[in-house]
Design an enzyme around this catalytic site. Sequence first.
Site, PDB file in Angstrom:
ATOM      1  N   HIS A  40       0.830  -1.216   0.000  1.00 50.78           N
ATOM      2  CA  HIS A  40       0.000   0.000   0.000  1.00 50.78           C
ATOM      3  C   HIS A  40       0.859   1.258   0.000  1.00 50.78           C
ATOM      4  O   HIS A  40       1.577   1.514   0.963  1.00 50.78           O
ATOM      5  CB  HIS A  40      -0.908  -0.001   1.242  1.00 50.78           C
ATOM      6  CG  HIS A  40      -1.724   1.260   1.378  1.00 50.78           C
ATOM      7  ND1 HIS A  40      -1.723   2.026   2.511  1.00 50.78           N
ATOM      8  CD2 HIS A  40      -2.530   1.885   0.498  1.00 50.78           C
ATOM      9  CE1 HIS A  40      -2.515   3.073   2.325  1.00 50.78           C
ATOM     10  NE2 HIS A  40      -3.024   3.014   1.126  1.00 50.78           N
ATOM     11  N   VAL A  83       5.785   2.650   1.822  1.00 51.86           N
ATOM     12  CA  VAL A  83       4.913   1.561   1.342  1.00 51.86           C
ATOM     13  C   VAL A  83       4.615   0.658   2.531  1.00 51.86           C
ATOM     14  O   VAL A  83       5.549   0.194   3.198  1.00 51.86           O
ATOM     15  CB  VAL A  83       5.592   0.645   0.292  1.00 51.86           C
ATOM     16  CG1 VAL A  83       4.547  -0.293  -0.327  1.00 51.86           C
ATOM     17  CG2 VAL A  83       6.293   1.429  -0.773  1.00 51.86           C
ATOM     18  N   GLU A  84       3.353   0.423   2.799  1.00 50.10           N
ATOM     19  CA  GLU A  84       2.984  -0.514   3.857  1.00 50.10           C
ATOM     20  C   GLU A  84       2.874  -1.913   3.246  1.00 50.10           C
ATOM     21  O   GLU A  84       2.035  -2.148   2.380  1.00 50.10           O
ATOM     22  CB  GLU A  84       1.666  -0.086   4.499  1.00 50.10           C
ATOM     23  CG  GLU A  84       1.825   1.229   5.263  1.00 50.10           C
ATOM     24  CD  GLU A  84       0.507   1.782   5.791  1.00 50.10           C
ATOM     25  OE1 GLU A  84       0.386   1.927   7.018  1.00 50.10           O
ATOM     26  OE2 GLU A  84      -0.398   2.081   4.980  1.00 50.10           O
ATOM     27  N   VAL A  85       3.729  -2.816   3.702  1.00 56.18           N
ATOM     28  CA  VAL A  85       3.723  -4.196   3.234  1.00 56.18           C
ATOM     29  C   VAL A  85       2.898  -5.004   4.236  1.00 56.18           C
ATOM     30  O   VAL A  85       3.257  -5.087   5.408  1.00 56.18           O
ATOM     31  CB  VAL A  85       5.159  -4.746   3.132  1.00 56.18           C
ATOM     32  CG1 VAL A  85       5.141  -6.235   2.793  1.00 56.18           C
ATOM     33  CG2 VAL A  85       5.955  -3.954   2.090  1.00 56.18           C
ATOM     34  N   ALA A 145      -0.620   3.981   8.676  1.00 60.64           N
ATOM     35  CA  ALA A 145      -0.676   5.408   8.327  1.00 60.64           C
ATOM     36  C   ALA A 145      -2.096   5.967   8.418  1.00 60.64           C
ATOM     37  O   ALA A 145      -2.313   7.044   8.983  1.00 60.64           O
ATOM     38  CB  ALA A 145      -0.112   5.632   6.925  1.00 60.64           C
TER      39      ALA A 145
END
Lengths: 311, 311
Positions: free
Chosen positions: B141, B152-154, B191
């Site tokens: 994301h 980036v959210e993994v 976030a």
Amino acid sequence: MSPVSIQTVGIIGTGVIGASWTALFLAKGLKVIVTDPAPGAEDRLREYLQSHCSEVPNAQVSLKDCLSNLTFVKELDALLGKVDLIQENGPERLDFKRRLFAHLDENTPEHVLIASSSSGLPSSEFVTDCKKNPARILIGHPFNPPHLVPLVEVVPHSATGSEYVDAAYEFYRGLGKEPVLVKQETPGFIANRLQAAVCAEAYSLISRGVVSAEDLDKTMTSGLGLRWALTGPIMTNTLGGGGSFTHFMDHLGPALQGWLGDMEKHKFDFSSRQVESVKDKVDDWVSHLDLKEIEANRDTFLGDLVANKQK
Amino acid sequence: MSPVSIQTVGIIGTGVIGASWTALFLAKGLKVIVTDPAPGAEDRLREYLQSHCSEVPNAQVSLKDCLSNLTFVKELDALLGKVDLIQENGPERLDFKRRLFAHLDENTPEHVLIASSSSGLPSSEFVTDCKKNPARILIGHPFNPPHLVPLVEVVPHSATGSEYVDAAYEFYRGLGKEPVLVKQETPGFIANRLQAAVCAEAYSLISRGVVSAEDLDKTMTSGLGLRWALTGPIMTNTLGGGGSFTHFMDHLGPALQGWLGDMEKHKFDFSSRQVESVKDKVDDWVSHLDLKEIEANRDTFLGDLVANKQK
């Protein structure tokens, strides 16, 4: 009586905040008279100014001129008749501040603005014994360190005169600060409340093992914080709504409410079990880091960032 | 099967997020095969890339090479056998994503990583019909716009293989992104939850008249956000505690709890009365602004800020 143009500032207290205010005022060309009863305070202040005056974004005078505009006095009363504004940075104790402000009010000319850097005590609580002109007293709460970070929260009490509010606002703005007006005395004012909101959720996520302390911080420094350095939460919403806050609220409000509902369910409760869990995880991470270096990098970067934004 | 080195990326969907991902991947020298069924999608994408590829911080190839590494295909199936990673940016509808991911899983070699940009749907909900290798599916994301903002959210689902998590993490990191690992599927990931916490308090303060919408945003852009661009909430606490998070919690935890208690009392309830009050105040402010200019300035500044941080 109306406030006058401010040429000379009085600083009471030269801890972290007072010393940084002093650097700012001097770098902007003001004369500053400082007092602090702590042993060695003058030496520590001069040392601080040597390394920090030149960090002030868009400084207007040389370090040499900064230092020649500084006067350190041993007795508080020695500055009271000579300054146009006082920036107070004393201990956050109500009894202390009440006595101090009664003394300041009684012994300074009526037109002198008196601002407290207090982050915790509303000025309504410590002007109670001021008889002469409590209308010129307000909070000017900086964000640490004030010589680098532009924000100042201007918080009048209910009897502060609007002419003094305006004068404080314009004074800070003239120094390149970004004053915001807090219209009602509110615990934590604005910044500390927003910060508390983030911290509470951060502690919850870390204590529950959803994310590491390091990655929590990275979420901020590589994402949210970068945006928020440029556009605040409301403008970010507005741009996210294609230029319309109403559009954002109508379309993303329900998602926001859903997240808030889940956050409520997992709310950090400050129980010792939860607190210890966060402390352990943070300490594990932080113990591997060079904090002095991080702090120095932050201050350099902050100075560049602010100077760049002011351009 | 292990994931392989990623040379060619497949992009599904070229809305705001997909187009920005495309610019990033191209500017970092990757080959990108793109598909989007919308009429005119290819022309819009090429126009977007013309103006945005060169904004990517530390871009590695020229605009000309970016464009020559791009292939647009009309049919999704035309890219499935040719890519090492898919970055999916389709509509956020569960039925749609379920069908799409079943199709992707069935029709791509087992080793191909499949990342969804989904901000709302956890991947556990849309891998339900994947029979071949759901272990290579996860969320990647981004934060808008992905070609500028590093985060980036993994987010793996419970059956995502750790080798694929590692591969996605390293892939994004190799592009100059800052991946964070979300270890449990959590509504809003990290976030959006932190953002929701700030927004809820911001809406409350604005609707109650404590602060104007403009000053609320200024509190962030001139104070909190500047700090958070450099040190996250946990490191900020730690430095605020003189290098010790434990010291911070022990000494400032009670103040924090006090503010949170007051915030709880005045919690924004999303009632139509409160929502309308915020909308009115924000619209009043925003109607005087040039949003196009604000957005353009933000993107320029963001690019500079990120490039500067990476140095």
